[in-house]
Design a protein around this motif. Structure first.
Motif, PDB file in Angstrom:
ATOM      1  N   GLU A 158     -15.704 -19.978   9.788  1.00  0.00           N
ATOM      2  CA  GLU A 158     -15.309 -19.522   8.457  1.00  0.00           C
ATOM      3  C   GLU A 158     -15.838 -20.495   7.406  1.00  0.00           C
ATOM      4  O   GLU A 158     -15.299 -21.585   7.236  1.00  0.00           O
ATOM      5  CB  GLU A 158     -13.782 -19.426   8.356  1.00  0.00           C
ATOM      6  N   PRO A 159     -16.908 -20.099   6.685  1.00  0.00           N
ATOM      7  CA  PRO A 159     -17.495 -21.012   5.692  1.00  0.00           C
ATOM      8  C   PRO A 159     -16.636 -21.203   4.446  1.00  0.00           C
ATOM      9  O   PRO A 159     -16.855 -22.149   3.685  1.00  0.00           O
ATOM     10  CB  PRO A 159     -18.830 -20.331   5.339  1.00  0.00           C
ATOM     11  N   ASP A 160     -15.640 -20.332   4.229  1.00  0.00           N
ATOM     12  CA  ASP A 160     -14.778 -20.426   3.053  1.00  0.00           C
ATOM     13  C   ASP A 160     -13.723 -21.507   3.292  1.00  0.00           C
ATOM     14  O   ASP A 160     -12.789 -21.317   4.081  1.00  0.00           O
ATOM     15  CB  ASP A 160     -14.112 -19.077   2.794  1.00  0.00           C
ATOM     16  N   LEU A 161     -13.868 -22.650   2.605  1.00  0.00           N
ATOM     17  CA  LEU A 161     -12.944 -23.763   2.791  1.00  0.00           C
ATOM     18  C   LEU A 161     -11.511 -23.370   2.497  1.00  0.00           C
ATOM     19  O   LEU A 161     -10.585 -23.787   3.220  1.00  0.00           O
ATOM     20  CB  LEU A 161     -13.353 -24.937   1.898  1.00  0.00           C
ATOM     21  N   GLN A 162     -11.288 -22.578   1.456  1.00  0.00           N
ATOM     22  CA  GLN A 162      -9.926 -22.199   1.100  1.00  0.00           C
ATOM     23  C   GLN A 162      -9.271 -21.406   2.220  1.00  0.00           C
ATOM     24  O   GLN A 162      -8.091 -21.593   2.531  1.00  0.00           O
ATOM     25  CB  GLN A 162      -9.922 -21.388  -0.198  1.00  0.00           C
ATOM     26  N   ARG A 163     -10.029 -20.530   2.851  1.00  0.00           N
ATOM     27  CA  ARG A 163      -9.454 -19.756   3.967  1.00  0.00           C
ATOM     28  C   ARG A 163      -9.162 -20.667   5.158  1.00  0.00           C
ATOM     29  O   ARG A 163      -8.187 -20.469   5.879  1.00  0.00           O
ATOM     30  CB  ARG A 163     -10.386 -18.620   4.381  1.00  0.00           C
ATOM     31  N   CYS A 164     -10.012 -21.664   5.372  1.00  0.00           N
ATOM     32  CA  CYS A 164      -9.744 -22.625   6.445  1.00  0.00           C
ATOM     33  C   CYS A 164      -8.405 -23.320   6.224  1.00  0.00           C
ATOM     34  O   CYS A 164      -7.676 -23.625   7.172  1.00  0.00           O
ATOM     35  CB  CYS A 164     -10.866 -23.660   6.528  1.00  0.00           C
ATOM     36  N   LEU A 165      -8.070 -23.586   4.958  1.00  0.00           N
ATOM     37  CA  LEU A 165      -6.812 -24.263   4.640  1.00  0.00           C
ATOM     38  C   LEU A 165      -5.622 -23.326   4.738  1.00  0.00           C
ATOM     39  O   LEU A 165      -4.556 -23.708   5.226  1.00  0.00           O
ATOM     40  CB  LEU A 165      -6.884 -24.867   3.232  1.00  0.00           C
ATOM     41  N   THR A 166      -5.798 -22.083   4.265  1.00  0.00           N
ATOM     42  CA  THR A 166      -4.658 -21.174   4.194  1.00  0.00           C
ATOM     43  C   THR A 166      -4.464 -20.352   5.464  1.00  0.00           C
ATOM     44  O   THR A 166      -3.362 -19.864   5.728  1.00  0.00           O
ATOM     45  CB  THR A 166      -4.813 -20.212   3.009  1.00  0.00           C
ATOM     46  N   ASP A 167      -5.513 -20.168   6.233  1.00  0.00           N
ATOM     47  CA  ASP A 167      -5.426 -19.322   7.427  1.00  0.00           C
ATOM     48  C   ASP A 167      -5.907 -20.077   8.657  1.00  0.00           C
ATOM     49  O   ASP A 167      -6.490 -19.498   9.575  1.00  0.00           O
ATOM     50  CB  ASP A 167      -6.282 -18.065   7.213  1.00  0.00           C
ATOM     51  N   GLY A 168      -5.643 -21.406   8.649  1.00  0.00           N
ATOM     52  CA  GLY A 168      -6.149 -22.251   9.725  1.00  0.00           C
ATOM     53  C   GLY A 168      -5.630 -21.871  11.094  1.00  0.00           C
ATOM     54  O   GLY A 168      -6.363 -21.947  12.086  1.00  0.00           O
ATOM     55  N   ALA A 169      -4.370 -21.450  11.177  1.00  0.00           N
ATOM     56  CA  ALA A 169      -3.801 -21.136  12.492  1.00  0.00           C
ATOM     57  C   ALA A 169      -4.527 -19.964  13.145  1.00  0.00           C
ATOM     58  O   ALA A 169      -4.857 -19.998  14.341  1.00  0.00           O
ATOM     59  CB  ALA A 169      -2.314 -20.835  12.355  1.00  0.00           C
ATOM     60  N   THR A 170      -4.806 -18.927  12.364  1.00  0.00           N
ATOM     61  CA  THR A 170      -5.523 -17.772  12.912  1.00  0.00           C
ATOM     62  C   THR A 170      -6.924 -18.161  13.373  1.00  0.00           C
ATOM     63  O   THR A 170      -7.388 -17.731  14.440  1.00  0.00           O
ATOM     64  CB  THR A 170      -5.617 -16.663  11.850  1.00  0.00           C
ATOM     65  N   LEU A 171      -7.580 -18.988  12.565  1.00  0.00           N
ATOM     66  CA  LEU A 171      -8.927 -19.426  12.936  1.00  0.00           C
ATOM     67  C   LEU A 171      -8.899 -20.319  14.175  1.00  0.00           C
ATOM     68  O   LEU A 171      -9.801 -20.254  15.021  1.00  0.00           O
ATOM     69  CB  LEU A 171      -9.564 -20.166  11.763  1.00  0.00           C
ATOM     70  N   LEU A 172      -7.867 -21.136  14.298  1.00  0.00           N
ATOM     71  CA  LEU A 172      -7.743 -21.984  15.488  1.00  0.00           C
ATOM     72  C   LEU A 172      -7.514 -21.150  16.744  1.00  0.00           C
ATOM     73  O   LEU A 172      -7.958 -21.532  17.834  1.00  0.00           O
ATOM     74  CB  LEU A 172      -6.607 -22.986  15.315  1.00  0.00           C
ATOM     75  N   GLU A 173      -6.837 -20.035  16.607  1.00  0.00           N
ATOM     76  CA  GLU A 173      -6.694 -19.144  17.757  1.00  0.00           C
ATOM     77  C   GLU A 173      -8.068 -18.665  18.222  1.00  0.00           C
ATOM     78  O   GLU A 173      -8.341 -18.577  19.429  1.00  0.00           O
ATOM     79  CB  GLU A 173      -5.801 -17.959  17.401  1.00  0.00           C
ATOM     80  N   GLN A 174      -8.941 -18.361  17.255  1.00  0.00           N
ATOM     81  CA  GLN A 174     -10.307 -17.955  17.616  1.00  0.00           C
ATOM     82  C   GLN A 174     -11.036 -19.079  18.346  1.00  0.00           C
ATOM     83  O   GLN A 174     -11.755 -18.840  19.327  1.00  0.00           O
ATOM     84  CB  GLN A 174     -11.091 -17.565  16.363  1.00  0.00           C
ATOM     85  N   LEU A 175     -10.835 -20.315  17.876  1.00  0.00           N
ATOM     86  CA  LEU A 175     -11.457 -21.448  18.561  1.00  0.00           C
ATOM     87  C   LEU A 175     -10.876 -21.618  19.957  1.00  0.00           C
ATOM     88  O   LEU A 175     -11.598 -21.973  20.904  1.00  0.00           O
ATOM     89  CB  LEU A 175     -11.275 -22.730  17.742  1.00  0.00           C
ATOM     90  N   GLY A 176      -9.573 -21.369  20.090  1.00  0.00           N
ATOM     91  CA  GLY A 176      -8.961 -21.430  21.421  1.00  0.00           C
ATOM     92  C   GLY A 176      -9.578 -20.423  22.369  1.00  0.00           C
ATOM     93  O   GLY A 176      -9.824 -20.717  23.552  1.00  0.00           O
ATOM     94  N   GLU A 177      -9.848 -19.212  21.867  1.00  0.00           N
ATOM     95  CA  GLU A 177     -10.513 -18.200  22.685  1.00  0.00           C
ATOM     96  C   GLU A 177     -11.902 -18.672  23.113  1.00  0.00           C
ATOM     97  O   GLU A 177     -12.322 -18.488  24.274  1.00  0.00           O
ATOM     98  CB  GLU A 177     -10.637 -16.894  21.900  1.00  0.00           C
ATOM     99  N   GLN A 178     -12.611 -19.290  22.177  1.00  0.00           N
ATOM    100  CA  GLN A 178     -13.960 -19.771  22.484  1.00  0.00           C
ATOM    101  C   GLN A 178     -13.917 -20.889  23.516  1.00  0.00           C
ATOM    102  O   GLN A 178     -14.743 -20.941  24.441  1.00  0.00           O
ATOM    103  CB  GLN A 178     -14.634 -20.246  21.196  1.00  0.00           C
TER     104      GLN A 178
END
Length: 378
Positions: free
Chosen positions: A345-365
């Motif tokens: 996710e290149p959008d820094l603000q989304r990384c801050l506000t939706d980090g948990a969802t993105l981390l789930e994606q990293l967990g899948e990877q």
């Protein structure tokens, strides 16, 4: 079934260490449902140390102390048996400033009060994490919170903060020594600065706490005066000892007056959470923090976790918000691969506000890259 141990630090300003572990674990189990995922939140002695202790089964004991600029602060110490963990950052650190920094007046008093509460409740061993300090008071506030008195030449009490040390004339330790009789203190400290001089507490860390060049010079001179007074009262001059300049001089007070041992913060926390025992049987360790960079390699939690896991022969990957280390630097630190939010996710603000969802994606990877083959060969 594959076994994974998640031992991450917080993503500062975004996710707690427990949040990181929960999200990564959820992603892993989505791909490998029968994976055994253990969570061991960690910290390096700064903010998050209490949370790591609590996650490891310590009880949190609430206590109200004096914040860095005099306001009441509700904090806790963590307790297991006669062992207590006190976090300076939560009691009197930068995170507790009610507004702008106060480089001349901020005090470490609250940390001393929290430590005193633990000792008065019967704890005989104390781990004191000193990262994240808001003050440059030479640990004077810490000692005052434990019962010491700092007096001017006319017998009045010295004002709080580093600037108050310009007027210190003598230090009375009877109350402190009575309280700490039979108590051992270990300090989590990851810097080797002396108390004073060009590499000292005021010169190196004062600007980070709001001090301008004139205030830095003033604080350094005040710390030198304080070191003279402490040497007279404690019988030893430790101002040049590595770590004396830690946390605005709290390291100095701990060494000179408390007889404390200074140790690596992450190594202490790993012991507190039983990391070595929890490594047994693990196929993979996941560590991380908000940003992987050069600072990571110098005493930060991911480097400490990776070193311990590597010694045990367990591979390590890391999750982070952003990775600024090339594969060679990561590998030298014992980290095989870094998975960054910024990569998905290149959008820094989304990384801050939706980090948990993105981390789930990293967990899948991570599960796809590292665990599927283990499961298939089981």
């Amino acid at each position: 079934m594959p076994r994974v141990l998640i031992a991450s630090d917080k993503f500062k300003g975004s996710l707690t260490a427990a949040d990181v572990a929960a999200a990564v674990g959820a992603g892993i189990r989505r791909v490998v449902p029968d994976a055994v995922v253990d969570s061991a939140p960690v910290a390096d002695g700064g903010d998050g140390t209490l949370a790591a202790a609590a996650a490891a089964g310590f009880d949190l004991v609430p206590v109200t102390v004096t914040g860095p600029t005099g306001e009441p602060v509700r904090t806790s110490y963590a307790r297991r048996g006669d062992l207590a963990v006190v976090e300076l950052a939560d009691a009197a650190g930068l995170v507790r400033l009610p507004g702008a920094p106060d480089p001349l007046g901020a005090s470490s008093l609250g940390a001393g009060q929290a430590l005193a509460a633990a000792v008065d409740a019967g704890c005989r061993r104390v781990v004191l994490g000193i990262g994240g300090s808001a003050s440059t008071d030479g640990g004077a506030g810490l000692l005052r919170g434990l019962g010491a008195r700092l007096l001017t030449a006319d017998g009045s009490d010295v004002a709080d903060g580093g600037a108050g040390l310009e007027h210190v004339d003598r230090l009375e330790l009877d109350g402190l020594r009575h309280r700490l009789d039979g108590v051992t203190v270990t300090v989590a400290c990851d810097v080797d600065n002396p108390l004073t001089g060009p590499h000292g507490a005021a010169a190196v860390y004062g600007p980070q706490k709001g001090a301008d060049p004139g205030q830095v010079r003033r604080l350094d001179a005040a710390l030198a005066r304080w070191a003279d007074v402490v040497a007279t009262s404690a019988g030893a001059d430790v101002r040049d000892r590595p770590g004396a300049g830690a946390a605005g001089g709290v390291g100095f007070a701990a060494l000179a007056v408390l007889g404390a041992e200074l140790r690596s913060g992450i190594e202490l926390v790993l012991e507190l959470v039983g990391f070595g025992e929890r490594l047994a049987g693990a196929d993979l360790v996941v560590t991380g923090e908000g940003a992987l960079d050069e600072q990571t390699l110098h005493g930060k939690a991911p480097a400490g976790v990776a070193a311990a896991a590597t010694r045990a022969g367990v591979p390590v990957v890391a999750v982070c918000g952003v990775n600024r280390l090339d594969p060679g630097r990561l590998g030298a630190a014992g980290i095989g691969t870094a998975y960054a939010l910024a990569d998905v996710e290149p959008d820094l603000q989304r990384c801050l506000t939706d980090g948990a969802t993105l981390l789930e994606q990293l967990g899948e990877q991570i599960a796809t890259d590292r665990l599927v083959l283990i499961e298939e060969n089981a």
